[in-house]
Design a protein around this motif. Structure first.
Motif, PDB file in Angstrom:
ATOM      1  N   GLU A   1       0.943  -1.263  -0.195  1.00 45.45           N
ATOM      2  CA  GLU A   1      -0.372   0.024   0.337  1.00 45.45           C
ATOM      3  C   GLU A   1       1.449   0.931   0.181  1.00 45.45           C
ATOM      4  O   GLU A   1       0.705   2.398  -1.068  1.00 45.45           O
ATOM      5  CB  GLU A   1      -1.216  -0.228   1.334  1.00 45.45           C
ATOM      6  N   CYS A   2       2.762   1.417   0.643  1.00 52.41           N
ATOM      7  CA  CYS A   2       2.682   2.234   0.706  1.00 52.41           C
ATOM      8  C   CYS A   2       3.389   3.140  -0.163  1.00 52.41           C
ATOM      9  O   CYS A   2       3.389   4.074  -1.070  1.00 52.41           O
ATOM     10  CB  CYS A   2       3.727   2.475   2.585  1.00 52.41           C
TER      11      CYS A   2
ATOM     12  N   ARG B   1       2.683   1.499  -3.334  1.00 48.18           N
ATOM     13  CA  ARG B   1       1.260   1.607  -4.824  1.00 48.18           C
ATOM     14  C   ARG B   1       1.138   3.327  -4.431  1.00 48.18           C
ATOM     15  O   ARG B   1       1.087   4.685  -5.310  1.00 48.18           O
ATOM     16  CB  ARG B   1       0.110   1.289  -4.350  1.00 48.18           C
ATOM     17  N   GLU B   2       0.760   4.345  -2.832  1.00 47.23           N
ATOM     18  CA  GLU B   2       0.695   5.883  -2.430  1.00 47.23           C
ATOM     19  C   GLU B   2       2.220   6.462  -3.347  1.00 47.23           C
ATOM     20  O   GLU B   2       1.967   7.481  -3.863  1.00 47.23           O
ATOM     21  CB  GLU B   2       0.847   6.189  -1.378  1.00 47.23           C
ATOM     22  N   TYR B   3       3.609   5.992  -3.126  1.00 48.19           N
ATOM     23  CA  TYR B   3       5.081   6.982  -2.936  1.00 48.19           C
ATOM     24  C   TYR B   3       5.152   6.460  -4.977  1.00 48.19           C
ATOM     25  O   TYR B   3       5.648   7.681  -5.695  1.00 48.19           O
ATOM     26  CB  TYR B   3       5.850   5.580  -2.314  1.00 48.19           C
TER      27      TYR B   3
ATOM     28  N   GLY C   1       0.506   7.186  -6.063  1.00 46.76           N
ATOM     29  CA  GLY C   1      -0.833   8.552  -5.305  1.00 46.76           C
ATOM     30  C   GLY C   1      -0.003   9.893  -5.729  1.00 46.76           C
ATOM     31  O   GLY C   1       0.775  10.090  -5.627  1.00 46.76           O
ATOM     32  N   HIS C   2      -0.756  10.668  -4.294  1.00 47.42           N
ATOM     33  CA  HIS C   2      -0.757  11.411  -4.180  1.00 47.42           C
ATOM     34  C   HIS C   2      -0.272  12.223  -2.637  1.00 47.42           C
ATOM     35  O   HIS C   2       0.503  13.013  -3.027  1.00 47.42           O
ATOM     36  CB  HIS C   2      -2.534  12.697  -3.725  1.00 47.42           C
ATOM     37  N   LYS C   3       0.543  10.842  -2.239  1.00 47.05           N
ATOM     38  CA  LYS C   3       1.498  11.126  -0.810  1.00 47.05           C
ATOM     39  C   LYS C   3       3.174  11.154  -1.289  1.00 47.05           C
ATOM     40  O   LYS C   3       3.836  10.702  -0.362  1.00 47.05           O
ATOM     41  CB  LYS C   3       0.900  10.136  -0.147  1.00 47.05           C
TER      42      LYS C   3
END
Length: 102
Positions: free
Chosen positions: A61-62, A64-66, A69-71
């Protein structure tokens, strides 16, 4: 088709994955869940090398976000601080493929 030198340099060798997994105790450096040592701090698309100083363990999950994603900025700051703790003074220039340096 043979891989380019850049592609080879950005791949993460098994020995680097093992060293990173051990350094990170198999846990995501962002959230602390079980993770995989295959996240580039400086992404492959920008020439990020497959070296211990540029790779961290992240959960799916992290990661993918990195990557998507927008994070990216928020997670990138966490990863940078983590790597700086383990490799103080290691410059980002050494984390990026440079075809002129062997």
């Amino acid at each position: 088709m043979a891989k380019s030198n850049r592609s080879k340099a950005c791949d993460i060798p098994p020995k680097v994955k093992l060293a990173v997994y051990e350094r990170d105790k198999g846990l995501c450096v962002v959230c602390g869940r079980q993770g995989i040592p295959n996240a580039h701090y400086i992404p492959r698309s920008l020439g990020g090398l497959g070296i211990e100083e540029n790779i961290v363990t992240m959960c799916l999950e992290c990661h993918r976000e990195y990557d998507q994603g927008h994070k990216r900025r928020e997670i990138g700051e966490i990863v940078m601080a983590y790597l700086d703790k383990h490799y103080p003074g290691f410059p980002d220039e050494k984390r990026i493929y440079n075809r002129w340096v062997k």
